[in-house]
Design a protein around this motif. Structure first.
Motif, PDB file in Angstrom:
ATOM      1  N   ALA A   1       0.834  -1.209   0.000  1.00 59.96           N
ATOM      2  CA  ALA A   1       0.000   0.000   0.000  1.00 59.96           C
ATOM      3  C   ALA A   1       0.865   1.255   0.000  1.00 59.96           C
ATOM      4  CB  ALA A   1      -0.943  -0.004   1.211  1.00 59.96           C
ATOM      5  N   ALA A   2       1.940   1.253   0.792  1.00 55.84           N
ATOM      6  CA  ALA A   2       2.842   2.413   0.834  1.00 55.84           C
ATOM      7  C   ALA A   2       3.473   2.648  -0.538  1.00 55.84           C
ATOM      8  CB  ALA A   2       3.913   2.218   1.899  1.00 55.84           C
ATOM      9  N   ASP A   3       3.945   1.590  -1.172  1.00 54.10           N
ATOM     10  CA  ASP A   3       4.538   1.730  -2.510  1.00 54.10           C
ATOM     11  C   ASP A   3       3.505   2.258  -3.507  1.00 54.10           C
ATOM     12  OD1 ASP A   3       6.955   0.739  -1.526  1.00 54.10           O
ATOM     13  OD2 ASP A   3       6.652  -1.277  -2.357  1.00 54.10           O
ATOM     14  N   PHE A   4       2.286   1.724  -3.435  1.00 55.21           N
ATOM     15  CA  PHE A   4       1.228   2.141  -4.358  1.00 55.21           C
ATOM     16  C   PHE A   4       0.911   3.629  -4.210  1.00 55.21           C
ATOM     17  CE2 PHE A   4      -3.212   3.100  -5.218  1.00 55.21           C
ATOM     18  CZ  PHE A   4      -3.313   2.704  -6.547  1.00 55.21           C
ATOM     19  N   VAL A   5       0.670   4.083  -2.971  1.00 55.37           N
ATOM     20  CA  VAL A   5       0.267   5.481  -2.796  1.00 55.37           C
ATOM     21  C   VAL A   5       1.433   6.441  -3.052  1.00 55.37           C
ATOM     22  CG1 VAL A   5      -1.713   4.971  -1.331  1.00 55.37           C
ATOM     23  CG2 VAL A   5       0.492   5.460  -0.271  1.00 55.37           C
TER      24      VAL A   5
ATOM     25  N   LEU B   1       5.541   2.782   8.029  1.00 56.31           N
ATOM     26  CA  LEU B   1       4.653   2.495   6.903  1.00 56.31           C
ATOM     27  C   LEU B   1       3.395   3.353   6.972  1.00 56.31           C
ATOM     28  CD1 LEU B   1       5.024  -1.377   6.628  1.00 56.31           C
ATOM     29  CD2 LEU B   1       5.734   0.320   4.933  1.00 56.31           C
ATOM     30  N   ALA B   2       2.877   3.559   8.178  1.00 56.71           N
ATOM     31  CA  ALA B   2       1.698   4.422   8.332  1.00 56.71           C
ATOM     32  C   ALA B   2       2.006   5.841   7.875  1.00 56.71           C
ATOM     33  CB  ALA B   2       1.233   4.416   9.791  1.00 56.71           C
ATOM     34  N   ILE B   3       3.175   6.336   8.228  1.00 61.29           N
ATOM     35  CA  ILE B   3       3.561   7.699   7.824  1.00 61.29           C
ATOM     36  C   ILE B   3       3.711   7.783   6.313  1.00 61.29           C
ATOM     37  CG2 ILE B   3       5.438   9.396   7.913  1.00 61.29           C
ATOM     38  CD1 ILE B   3       5.793   8.575  10.885  1.00 61.29           C
ATOM     39  N   ARG B   4       4.327   6.776   5.711  1.00 58.35           N
ATOM     40  CA  ARG B   4       4.463   6.779   4.248  1.00 58.35           C
ATOM     41  C   ARG B   4       3.097   6.832   3.578  1.00 58.35           C
ATOM     42  NH1 ARG B   4       7.690   1.725   2.438  1.00 58.35           N
ATOM     43  NH2 ARG B   4       7.128   2.577   0.396  1.00 58.35           N
ATOM     44  N   ILE B   5       2.163   6.019   4.070  1.00 65.16           N
ATOM     45  CA  ILE B   5       0.835   5.966   3.455  1.00 65.16           C
ATOM     46  C   ILE B   5       0.073   7.262   3.708  1.00 65.16           C
ATOM     47  CG2 ILE B   5      -1.391   4.769   3.462  1.00 65.16           C
ATOM     48  CD1 ILE B   5       0.234   2.217   4.316  1.00 65.16           C
ATOM     49  N   ALA B   6       0.000   7.674   4.974  1.00 61.75           N
ATOM     50  CA  ALA B   6      -0.771   8.872   5.321  1.00 61.75           C
ATOM     51  C   ALA B   6      -0.254  10.107   4.591  1.00 61.75           C
ATOM     52  CB  ALA B   6      -0.740   9.090   6.837  1.00 61.75           C
TER      53      ALA B   6
ATOM     54  N   PHE C   1     -11.839  14.533   1.279  1.00 63.40           N
ATOM     55  CA  PHE C   1     -11.760  13.749   2.513  1.00 63.40           C
ATOM     56  C   PHE C   1     -10.837  14.427   3.522  1.00 63.40           C
ATOM     57  CE2 PHE C   1     -12.259   9.783  -0.375  1.00 63.40           C
ATOM     58  CZ  PHE C   1     -13.624   9.986  -0.468  1.00 63.40           C
ATOM     59  N   ILE C   2     -11.014  15.714   3.698  1.00 62.43           N
ATOM     60  CA  ILE C   2     -10.123  16.503   4.546  1.00 62.43           C
ATOM     61  C   ILE C   2     -10.135  15.998   5.992  1.00 62.43           C
ATOM     62  CG2 ILE C   2      -9.596  18.831   5.396  1.00 62.43           C
ATOM     63  CD1 ILE C   2      -9.238  18.460   2.328  1.00 62.43           C
ATOM     64  N   GLY C   3     -11.321  15.763   6.532  1.00 63.36           N
ATOM     65  CA  GLY C   3     -11.435  15.287   7.918  1.00 63.36           C
ATOM     66  C   GLY C   3     -10.755  13.943   8.119  1.00 63.36           C
ATOM     67  N   GLU C   4     -10.973  13.039   7.192  1.00 62.50           N
ATOM     68  CA  GLU C   4     -10.334  11.722   7.290  1.00 62.50           C
ATOM     69  C   GLU C   4      -8.817  11.851   7.191  1.00 62.50           C
ATOM     70  OE1 GLU C   4     -10.150   7.275   5.327  1.00 62.50           O
ATOM     71  OE2 GLU C   4     -11.431   8.765   4.365  1.00 62.50           O
ATOM     72  N   GLY C   5      -8.355  12.648   6.253  1.00 65.20           N
ATOM     73  CA  GLY C   5      -6.912  12.843   6.111  1.00 65.20           C
ATOM     74  C   GLY C   5      -6.297  13.390   7.381  1.00 65.20           C
ATOM     75  N   ARG C   6      -6.954  14.355   7.957  1.00 62.75           N
ATOM     76  CA  ARG C   6      -6.454  14.938   9.207  1.00 62.75           C
ATOM     77  C   ARG C   6      -6.403  13.901  10.331  1.00 62.75           C
ATOM     78  NH1 ARG C   6      -5.201  19.246  12.015  1.00 62.75           N
ATOM     79  NH2 ARG C   6      -6.143  19.718  14.018  1.00 62.75           N
ATOM     80  N   ARG C   7      -7.435  13.078  10.435  1.00 61.53           N
ATOM     81  CA  ARG C   7      -7.452  12.041  11.484  1.00 61.53           C
ATOM     82  C   ARG C   7      -6.303  11.048  11.317  1.00 61.53           C
ATOM     83  NH1 ARG C   7     -12.857  12.634  10.454  1.00 61.53           N
ATOM     84  NH2 ARG C   7     -12.966  10.771   9.152  1.00 61.53           N
ATOM     85  N   TRP C   8      -6.056  10.600  10.087  1.00 59.42           N
ATOM     86  CA  TRP C   8      -4.961   9.645   9.856  1.00 59.42           C
ATOM     87  C   TRP C   8      -3.609  10.298  10.127  1.00 59.42           C
ATOM     88  CZ3 TRP C   8      -5.616   4.768  10.114  1.00 59.42           C
ATOM     89  CH2 TRP C   8      -6.761   4.146   9.619  1.00 59.42           C
ATOM     90  N   LEU C   9      -3.446  11.531   9.690  1.00 56.87           N
ATOM     91  CA  LEU C   9      -2.182  12.224   9.925  1.00 56.87           C
ATOM     92  C   LEU C   9      -1.946  12.463  11.412  1.00 56.87           C
ATOM     93  CD1 LEU C   9      -2.339  14.659   6.904  1.00 56.87           C
ATOM     94  CD2 LEU C   9      -0.602  12.880   7.247  1.00 56.87           C
ATOM     95  N   LEU C  10      -2.980  12.839  12.142  1.00 60.62           N
ATOM     96  CA  LEU C  10      -2.840  13.021  13.590  1.00 60.62           C
ATOM     97  C   LEU C  10      -2.473  11.703  14.275  1.00 60.62           C
ATOM     98  CD1 LEU C  10      -5.763  15.480  14.386  1.00 60.62           C
ATOM     99  CD2 LEU C  10      -3.305  15.914  14.682  1.00 60.62           C
ATOM    100  N   ALA C  11      -3.081  10.615  13.831  1.00 58.31           N
ATOM    101  CA  ALA C  11      -2.742   9.302  14.396  1.00 58.31           C
ATOM    102  C   ALA C  11      -1.281   8.956  14.102  1.00 58.31           C
ATOM    103  CB  ALA C  11      -3.671   8.229  13.828  1.00 58.31           C
ATOM    104  N   ALA C  12      -0.808   9.292  12.907  1.00 55.16           N
ATOM    105  CA  ALA C  12       0.596   9.039  12.553  1.00 55.16           C
ATOM    106  C   ALA C  12       1.524   9.929  13.381  1.00 55.16           C
ATOM    107  CB  ALA C  12       0.810   9.262  11.059  1.00 55.16           C
ATOM    108  N   VAL C  13       1.130  11.179  13.619  1.00 54.37           N
ATOM    109  CA  VAL C  13       1.930  12.082  14.446  1.00 54.37           C
ATOM    110  C   VAL C  13       2.118  11.486  15.844  1.00 54.37           C
ATOM    111  CG1 VAL C  13       1.863  14.314  15.657  1.00 54.37           C
ATOM    112  CG2 VAL C  13       1.455  14.223  13.194  1.00 54.37           C
ATOM    113  N   GLU C  14       1.060  10.862  16.368  1.00 53.67           N
ATOM    114  CA  GLU C  14       1.139  10.243  17.696  1.00 53.67           C
ATOM    115  C   GLU C  14       2.204   9.153  17.767  1.00 53.67           C
ATOM    116  OE1 GLU C  14      -0.613  10.941  20.580  1.00 53.67           O
ATOM    117  OE2 GLU C  14      -1.264  12.725  19.488  1.00 53.67           O
ATOM    118  N   ARG C  15       2.496   8.522  16.650  1.00 53.60           N
ATOM    119  CA  ARG C  15       3.480   7.429  16.619  1.00 53.60           C
ATOM    120  C   ARG C  15       4.804   7.838  15.986  1.00 53.60           C
ATOM    121  NH1 ARG C  15       1.788   2.201  16.744  1.00 53.60           N
ATOM    122  NH2 ARG C  15       3.965   1.913  17.278  1.00 53.60           N
ATOM    123  N   ALA C  16       4.940   9.103  15.609  1.00 54.37           N
ATOM    124  CA  ALA C  16       6.131   9.563  14.883  1.00 54.37           C
ATOM    125  C   ALA C  16       7.420   9.398  15.681  1.00 54.37           C
ATOM    126  CB  ALA C  16       5.961  11.015  14.447  1.00 54.37           C
ATOM    127  N   ASP C  17       7.369   9.464  17.007  1.00 53.06           N
ATOM    128  CA  ASP C  17       8.572   9.313  17.815  1.00 53.06           C
ATOM    129  C   ASP C  17       9.189   7.926  17.690  1.00 53.06           C
ATOM    130  OD1 ASP C  17       8.321  11.906  18.661  1.00 53.06           O
ATOM    131  OD2 ASP C  17       7.384  11.385  20.580  1.00 53.06           O
TER     132      ASP C  17
END
Length: 168
Positions: free
Chosen positions: A36-40, A82-87, A99-115
């Motif tokens: 999925a990461a490669d595809f997107v 992989l989540a960061i690559r996809i998001a 899909f602005i709201g959805e994009g924001r939710r996924w990006l925020l979730a990725a930010v939580e795991r960025a460390d």
């Protein structure tokens, strides 16, 4: 248009039970998320040159796969990189499809795991994408973090893009 196949729910449940029993579920989920990461990422690279009417449906058809991959990647035993690559790479789809709201939710979730991610270039991509889905102070903070990291890696085109976000 390509033919797409679906499983009956009972068949899907049985297959998932067998996969779990085999102990290979996590490895298969990792391979799926990597695909999925490669595809997107390929889709994101094609976005500036593609006709929107053709590009959008060709990417949107794989959105459920990307969602499943991000769910696994952000979960226990997943791979936040992989989540960061996809998001990050789905930013043009979320913007173009509304899909602005959805994009924001996924990006925020990725930010939580960025460390948990060692690759700071991925973090820079994440903050850059996050700046598109933020407003006010949060947009400035995301843009500044992206700019700081892009400058560190000497990526002039990305530095210019981040500077443009901050100039708005």
């Amino acid at each position: 248009r390509d033919t797409r196949y679906r499983l009956l729910e009972s068949t899907r449940v049985y297959a998932l039970e067998r996969l779990t029993a085999s102990g290979e579920q996590n490895e298969l989920a990792r391979r799926h998320a990597s695909w999925a990461a490669d595809f997107v990422e390929s889709a994101e690279a094609a976005h500036p040159k593609a006709a929107r009417a053709q590009w959008l449906p060709s990417v949107e058809v794989e959105l459920d796969n990307a969602r499943a991959a991000m769910t696994w990647a952000l979960g226990e035993g997943g791979d936040p990189a992989l989540a960061i690559r996809i998001a990050s790479s789905l930013r043009p789809l979320w913007n173009d499809a509304g899909f602005i709201g959805e994009g924001r939710r996924w990006l925020l979730a990725a930010v939580e795991r960025a460390d948990a991610v060692q690759d700071q270039r991925l973090a820079a991509r994440l903050w850059h994408s996050m700046s598109f889905f933020s407003v006010g102070k949060q947009r400035v903070e995301a843009g500044e973090r992206a700019l700081e990291q892009r400058e560190r890696f000497e990526e002039p085109l990305q530095v210019a893009a981040c500077s443009g976000i901050l100039a708005e």
